[in-house]
Design an enzyme around this catalytic site. Structure first.
Site, PDB file in Angstrom:
ATOM      1  CG  ASP A  61      -6.490  -1.369  -2.003  1.00 38.41           C
ATOM      2  OD1 ASP A  61      -6.715  -2.585  -2.177  1.00 38.41           O
ATOM      3  OD2 ASP A  61      -5.677  -0.944  -1.159  1.00 38.41           O
TER       4      ASP A  61
ATOM      5  CG  ASP B  57      -2.065  -0.962   1.135  1.00 35.50           C
ATOM      6  OD1 ASP B  57      -2.411  -1.374   0.012  1.00 35.50           O
ATOM      7  OD2 ASP B  57      -2.625  -1.311   2.187  1.00 35.50           O
TER       8      ASP B  57
END
Length: 153
Positions: free
Chosen positions: A130, A114
């Protein structure tokens, strides 16, 4: 959308997601914060061993099975409905691409990379895949809601 464009779009989106993740891993130290646009967003390299918002940490096999089921269902629905609506196809392309992008990380690395941190809101750090998943699911919900209410365009 022509049949050949669908896998090309999926591969291109997965490629972009993986390229961004590799760039982050190669150029940003774990937990390092780089203010890309101050007050708007930063790049912060995190290793997420859970799901969105870091829930269900260290449940790798659960996520592998869940991802395979979701991608399988989305592929099946795409094959059955690819001639219906461009928006439906786009939503499924985004869901499939996002699912596969994070699946690659989870299987290969044991975690998902991330990096996107929104500085103007208290929100979880996320990645490109995402974003695909979020936009794809929201678009699919909107399409199904419109179908349910008889608003076909």
């Amino acid at each position: 959308m022509r049949k050949v464009a669908i896998p090309v779009a999926i591969l291109a989106l997965i490629g972009l997601d993986q390229w961004v993740k590799h760039w982050v891993v190669a150029n940003i130290s774990l937990n390092q914060v780089i203010k890309a646009i101050p007050g708007v967003f930063s790049l912060t390299y995190l290793q997420n061993r859970g799901a969105a918002f870091s829930i269900l940490q260290n449940q790798k096999y659960f996520f592998v099975i869940l991802t395979v089921l979701v991608i399988g269902a989305a592929l099946f629905y795409l094959v059955k409905n690819y001639q219906k609506s461009l928006w439906l196809v786009l939503s499924l392309i985004l869901i499939i691409s996002g699912g596969i992008g994070n699946f690659i990380d989870r299987v290969h690395l044991g975690y998902v990379v991330d990096m996107v941190q929104l500085d103007f809101i208290d929100f979880a750090i996320f990645n490109v895949a995402d974003s695909y998943l979020t936009v794809g699911v929201l678009l699919l919900i909107l399409i199904l809601w419109k179908e349910e209410n008889g608003s076909h365009h």
